[in-house]
Scaffold this motif. Structure first.
Motif, PDB file in Angstrom:
ATOM      1  N   HIS A   1      -2.585   8.410  -8.135  1.00 19.99           N
ATOM      2  CA  HIS A   1      -3.014   9.719  -7.651  1.00 19.99           C
ATOM      3  C   HIS A   1      -3.092  10.707  -8.812  1.00 19.99           C
ATOM      4  O   HIS A   1      -2.579  10.446  -9.901  1.00 19.99           O
ATOM      5  CB  HIS A   1      -2.057  10.244  -6.576  1.00 19.99           C
ATOM      6  CG  HIS A   1      -0.624  10.304  -7.019  1.00 19.99           C
ATOM      7  ND1 HIS A   1       0.247   9.253  -6.857  1.00 19.99           N
ATOM      8  CD2 HIS A   1       0.090  11.273  -7.652  1.00 19.99           C
ATOM      9  CE1 HIS A   1       1.429   9.565  -7.352  1.00 19.99           C
ATOM     10  NE2 HIS A   1       1.362  10.791  -7.857  1.00 19.99           N
TER      11      HIS A   1
ATOM     12  N   TYR B   1      -3.337  14.245  -4.695  1.00 16.35           N
ATOM     13  CA  TYR B   1      -4.371  13.581  -3.910  1.00 16.35           C
ATOM     14  C   TYR B   1      -4.748  12.263  -4.588  1.00 16.35           C
ATOM     15  O   TYR B   1      -4.748  12.172  -5.814  1.00 16.35           O
ATOM     16  CB  TYR B   1      -5.628  14.456  -3.761  1.00 16.35           C
ATOM     17  CG  TYR B   1      -5.398  15.681  -2.907  1.00 16.35           C
ATOM     18  CD1 TYR B   1      -5.404  15.602  -1.517  1.00 16.35           C
ATOM     19  CD2 TYR B   1      -5.146  16.915  -3.498  1.00 16.35           C
ATOM     20  CE1 TYR B   1      -5.176  16.721  -0.733  1.00 16.35           C
ATOM     21  CE2 TYR B   1      -4.911  18.042  -2.725  1.00 16.35           C
ATOM     22  CZ  TYR B   1      -4.925  17.942  -1.345  1.00 16.35           C
ATOM     23  OH  TYR B   1      -4.682  19.046  -0.578  1.00 16.35           O
TER      24      TYR B   1
ATOM     25  N   PHE C   1     -12.684  12.753  -3.584  1.00 17.59           N
ATOM     26  CA  PHE C   1     -11.462  12.945  -2.797  1.00 17.59           C
ATOM     27  C   PHE C   1     -11.826  13.118  -1.326  1.00 17.59           C
ATOM     28  O   PHE C   1     -12.738  13.879  -0.990  1.00 17.59           O
ATOM     29  CB  PHE C   1     -10.701  14.198  -3.243  1.00 17.59           C
ATOM     30  CG  PHE C   1     -10.234  14.172  -4.666  1.00 17.59           C
ATOM     31  CD1 PHE C   1      -9.015  13.608  -5.005  1.00 17.59           C
ATOM     32  CD2 PHE C   1     -11.013  14.724  -5.679  1.00 17.59           C
ATOM     33  CE1 PHE C   1      -8.586  13.581  -6.325  1.00 17.59           C
ATOM     34  CE2 PHE C   1     -10.590  14.715  -6.994  1.00 17.59           C
ATOM     35  CZ  PHE C   1      -9.377  14.139  -7.318  1.00 17.59           C
TER      36      PHE C   1
ATOM     37  N   ILE D   1     -10.277  14.801   1.742  1.00 17.85           N
ATOM     38  CA  ILE D   1      -9.215  15.787   1.929  1.00 17.85           C
ATOM     39  C   ILE D   1      -9.328  16.415   3.316  1.00 17.85           C
ATOM     40  O   ILE D   1     -10.391  16.902   3.716  1.00 17.85           O
ATOM     41  CB  ILE D   1      -9.287  16.888   0.845  1.00 17.85           C
ATOM     42  CG1 ILE D   1      -9.046  16.254  -0.540  1.00 17.85           C
ATOM     43  CG2 ILE D   1      -8.275  17.995   1.106  1.00 17.85           C
ATOM     44  CD1 ILE D   1      -9.171  17.226  -1.696  1.00 17.85           C
TER      45      ILE D   1
END
Length: 510
Positions: free
Chosen positions: A299, A315, A339, A341
């Protein structure tokens, strides 16, 4: 001291460990959110009780301040009065009290080394720890004398360089044979050249102000069988350099990664698209003068400044798609970071991230994590357990497993969500399972509609015992699990109850 627990911390009896089904945070009182804390630090109130004075704090003085209403903690040589922060700490007061009146650096690093505590607690700064008088070398007890021969860890690398009229080549001799492009991170910005090489749990750093300017694009090559790394830079002017440059902070250092500071580079937002009703796919572009590969299962941290305070969140980067042949990336994968999210409307960080415009910048750290690609060697059965956005580390694992593990017989994903609308990339997952017969996908919903015909409920022994069936009696197995902390902890307990060993389980936590 904020937000994300680790496997070893908090303690088993902590408030922060809540029952399965909830989030691993202590409910905060009304008016005690992170934004409320930021407002308090900007209010001008004396949070240290010292009327703006800074002190040199001795160990004896620090030990006196060990109560909830008078709690001092030392982090990396700086002492903070965290009493005002007690009610604002998402992990609860008990977690802060574990370090009361002492050096809490190790505990802090276990939980969230990535948090910018200097920014969060700057109004709580009491002062610096007093430096102890040095003990003459001959008077040290034998146990305190450093024996460099007995130091654990790999052999320290070295570097050299040479030049032509147009090029500078930096060679790093790692003395390791298992190096690859994921192990090298290069950044050139503000006249600072920085090349970090990751060797096991250590970091080797070249950090220099170069003798002359270079062009933004450069190349990186790894000779794997000898562990040699070549970084080729292009001179802006075809003149001879007298030296490589001037050494900057920590140049030519070789230190454990846990002791190194995080390094960030500014990445530009070039796209964002809806994936579900509350989850988006963000694409960030690396600077032209950065080289960064993202290892599977690791990450990074995103950093934004909110109300004058730097806020950092972890993340896991994903691939741009599960179906490479059907969906082309916007830019080459070595220049973009993707990403998935989830946006929390009442949150602090994700709404700010969601409101960024195309062309805005986000600071992105170098990657970290303890997942090793060697865990895939001779793997036959791969089982993935994911809840919500805990799906993100599974994206690259799925892609890698189905294309790079010749021994693989089966890969199965059990994906837990609340409703059908919450399932990330559902059609891509179903398409992947249709195209590759080794792949099996099962969705489990905790709050399905009446028309749902699939599995439902929460993670349980019954669900797992049916799902985790080996292709052969003694096949080599790896089980990866990621989700909210209660989900992960409950899952690990159930896996042990089902007689899977520690070596067969990998849990992802930031």
């Amino acid at each position: 001291m904020l937000n994300v627990p680790s496997r070893a911390f908090p303690g088993p009896s902590s408030q922060q460990r809540v029952a399965s089904g909830g989030r691993s945070k202590v409910p905060l009182k009304q008016g005690r959110s992170l934004m409320d804390w930021i407002r308090l630090t900007k209010s001008g109130k004396d949070l240290t009780g010292l009327k703006g004075r800074l002190f040199e704090v001795t160990e004896e003085e620090l030990e006196k301040h060990n109560k909830k209403d008078d709690c001092w903690i030392c982090i990396r040589g700086f002492v903070y009065n965290v009493s005002p922060y007690m009610e604002y700490h998402p992990g609860g007061e008990d977690e802060l009290m574990r370090a009361a009146g002492s050096d809490g650096t190790d505990l802090f690093d276990q939980v969230h080394r990535w948090v910018n505590y200097e920014s969060m607690l700057k109004e709580c700064l009491v002062g610096k720890m007093a430096v102890k008088p040095a003990i003459p070398k001959g008077m040290r007890p034998k146990s305190q004398v450093t024996d460099t021969r007995a130091r654990e860890g790999p052999i320290s690398p070295s570097y050299d360089w040479f030049q032509t009229d147009s090029l500078i080549t930096i060679i790093i001799y790692t003395k390791q044979k298992d190096m690859n492009l994921d192990s090298v991170i290069v950044d050139y910005q503000h006249d600072s050249f920085r090349a970090e090489t990751i060797i096991k749990d250590y970091s080797y750093l070249i950090h220099m102000e170069l003798f002359r300017d270079i062009q933004e694009d450069f190349s990186v090559r790894v000779v794997e069988n000898v562990g040699k790394i070549e970084i080729v830079l292009k001179k802006k002017e075809h003149t001879s350099w007298k030296c490589l440059g001037r050494a900057l902070e920590n140049h030519n250092s070789f230190t454990p990664r846990k002791d190194t500071a995080f390094y960030y580079r500014k990445c530009q937002l070039i796209s964002k698209e809806d994936v579900t009703h509350d989850t988006k796919l963000f694409c960030l572009m690396l600077p032209p003068s950065s080289y960064l590969q993202l290892p599977i299962g690791q990450h990074v941290y995103l950093k934004l400044t909110i109300a004058g305070t730097e806020i950092v969140k972890p993340y896991t980067p994903v691939s741009h798609s599960l179906l490479f042949k059907l969906m082309e990336p916007i830019l080459p994968d070595d220049k973009c970071i993707y990403f998935l999210i989830k946006i929390y409307p009442a949150g602090l960080f994700t709404p700010k991230l969601d409101h960024l415009q195309i062309g805005d910048f986000v600071s992105v750290s170098s990657p970290e994590g303890n997942f090793k690609i060697s865990q895939f060697q001779e793997l036959e059965d791969l089982f993935l357990l994911a809840a919500g956005t805990g799906f993100t580390p599974m994206v690259k694992i799925l892609n890698y497993a189905l294309t790079n593990i010749p021994s693989l017989r089966k890969v199965k994903l059990m994906f837990f969500n609340k409703t059908e609308d919450d399932i990330i990339w559902r059609s891509q997952l179903e398409n992947l399972a249709f195209k590759d017969k080794r792949c099996d996908i099962e969705f489990v919903l905790s709050a399905p509609t009446s028309g749902w015909n699939g599995k439902q409920g929460h993670i349980s022994r019954a669900l797992l015992s049916e799902f985790l069936k080996r292709s052969l009696d003694k096949s080599k197995v790896l089980i990866c699990i990621c989700g909210p902390m209660p989900f992960t902890e409950q899952g690990i307990r159930l896996l042990h109850d089902l007689n899977f060993s520690k070596d067969e389980i990998h849990s992802f936590t930031a």
